[in-house]
Design an enzyme around this catalytic site. Sequence first.
Site, PDB file in Angstrom:
ATOM      1  N   TYR A 142     -53.936 -24.057  25.624  1.00 21.14           N
ATOM      2  CA  TYR A 142     -54.577 -22.944  26.330  1.00 21.14           C
ATOM      3  C   TYR A 142     -55.743 -22.388  25.501  1.00 21.14           C
ATOM      4  O   TYR A 142     -56.860 -22.216  25.997  1.00 21.14           O
ATOM      5  CB  TYR A 142     -53.532 -21.849  26.592  1.00 21.14           C
ATOM      6  CG  TYR A 142     -54.090 -20.558  27.128  1.00 21.14           C
ATOM      7  CD1 TYR A 142     -54.568 -20.476  28.431  1.00 21.14           C
ATOM      8  CD2 TYR A 142     -54.134 -19.412  26.335  1.00 21.14           C
ATOM      9  CE1 TYR A 142     -55.079 -19.279  28.931  1.00 21.14           C
ATOM     10  CE2 TYR A 142     -54.644 -18.222  26.823  1.00 21.14           C
ATOM     11  CZ  TYR A 142     -55.113 -18.161  28.121  1.00 21.14           C
ATOM     12  OH  TYR A 142     -55.625 -16.985  28.609  1.00 21.14           O
ATOM     13  N   LYS A 146     -59.913 -22.562  26.387  1.00 18.33           N
ATOM     14  CA  LYS A 146     -60.751 -21.360  26.453  1.00 18.33           C
ATOM     15  C   LYS A 146     -61.886 -21.430  25.419  1.00 18.33           C
ATOM     16  O   LYS A 146     -63.005 -20.983  25.659  1.00 18.33           O
ATOM     17  CB  LYS A 146     -59.905 -20.113  26.193  1.00 18.33           C
ATOM     18  CG  LYS A 146     -58.980 -19.742  27.340  1.00 18.33           C
ATOM     19  CD  LYS A 146     -59.736 -19.025  28.441  1.00 18.33           C
ATOM     20  CE  LYS A 146     -58.813 -18.254  29.357  1.00 18.33           C
ATOM     21  NZ  LYS A 146     -59.566 -17.488  30.354  1.00 18.33           N
ATOM     22  N   ASN A 171     -53.832  -9.602  23.401  1.00 16.66           N
ATOM     23  CA  ASN A 171     -52.822  -9.454  24.459  1.00 16.66           C
ATOM     24  C   ASN A 171     -52.998  -8.127  25.188  1.00 16.66           C
ATOM     25  O   ASN A 171     -53.110  -7.076  24.556  1.00 16.66           O
ATOM     26  CB  ASN A 171     -51.404  -9.479  23.858  1.00 16.66           C
ATOM     27  CG  ASN A 171     -51.108 -10.767  23.120  1.00 16.66           C
ATOM     28  OD1 ASN A 171     -51.865 -11.187  22.268  1.00 16.66           O
ATOM     29  ND2 ASN A 171     -50.012 -11.400  23.453  1.00 16.66           N
TER      30      ASN A 171
END
Length: 317
Positions: A142, A146, A171
């Site tokens: 992931y 990105k 987050n």
Amino acid sequence: MRANFWSRKKILVTGGAGFLGSFVVEKLIQERGVSPDNIRIPRSKDMDLRIWNNCLKAVKDIDIVIHIAGRGGGIGYNKKYPGSLFYDNIIMNTHLMEAARQEGVEKFVGIGTVCSYPKYTPVPFKEENLWDGYPEETNASYGLAKKMMLVQSQAYRQQYGFNSIHLLLINLYGPRDNFDPEQSHVIPALIKKMFDAKLEGKKEVVVWGTGKATREFLYVEDAAEGIILATEKYNKPEPVNLGSGFEISIKELAELIAELVGFDGEIKWDTTKPDGQPRRCLDVSKAWKEFGFKAKTDFREGLKKTIEWYKEWRGIK
């Protein structure tokens, strides 16, 4: 300046109906005076952005792209679906930016992730450390997908003079978060676990890992404001961290959520499960210097608002 910047601009907000995107759209309308008619929000069920022709349609006659849409989840989800997470994110990002370039879009705002940082990064994470190692294994596919959006962004600026920026988000948490146990991140997962245990009269809650890992969290409304400020004011190739600069251990986090939820049982740690990255805390000085962004929401207050929203959403008295 703000009102002038957005005046008559047509804006594409991918993921605009989702958790973070919905707050960005609300702020654009309520605080920046953008007409809802000038905001395009593609829904994944109608417009799958992994498909090239859909990306072309999405950017047609658009001035600014704020690309928030992506596929991701917590540690368990990322470990289970590394292949699809890599493919879905890299294809969507790559197609969309190329379509935006071909359409002559004025500015592309790419939303990256803290998962792109190396597993062992000096704390607080500085943007210059981004390429100093491989990401933490459970998030690598992931994080790297990105990160390729940043590579594309810088390459397009160099070759085509394309104004694309890249923001590295920590987050997030807040109302409207995803509480699906398979996909949720640590805060919604813990809130749900604590409430479930409390309502079912359980005496203990089991949490993944050792509790020693640390994390930083940014309240979703603060994140939305940061993205909008960067869209207005930042036009450079280097990535910028968006965070709160506040670090808390998972153990302290679990205890705080238990207290706010009113769960007084025992918290047990399943040490057979991974902790993920050992520490996470961003250096947030660049965002302040470049476009005047600083997180405003107190963490405890933000958690209370999130819990209140969750109670209302689930119909818990």
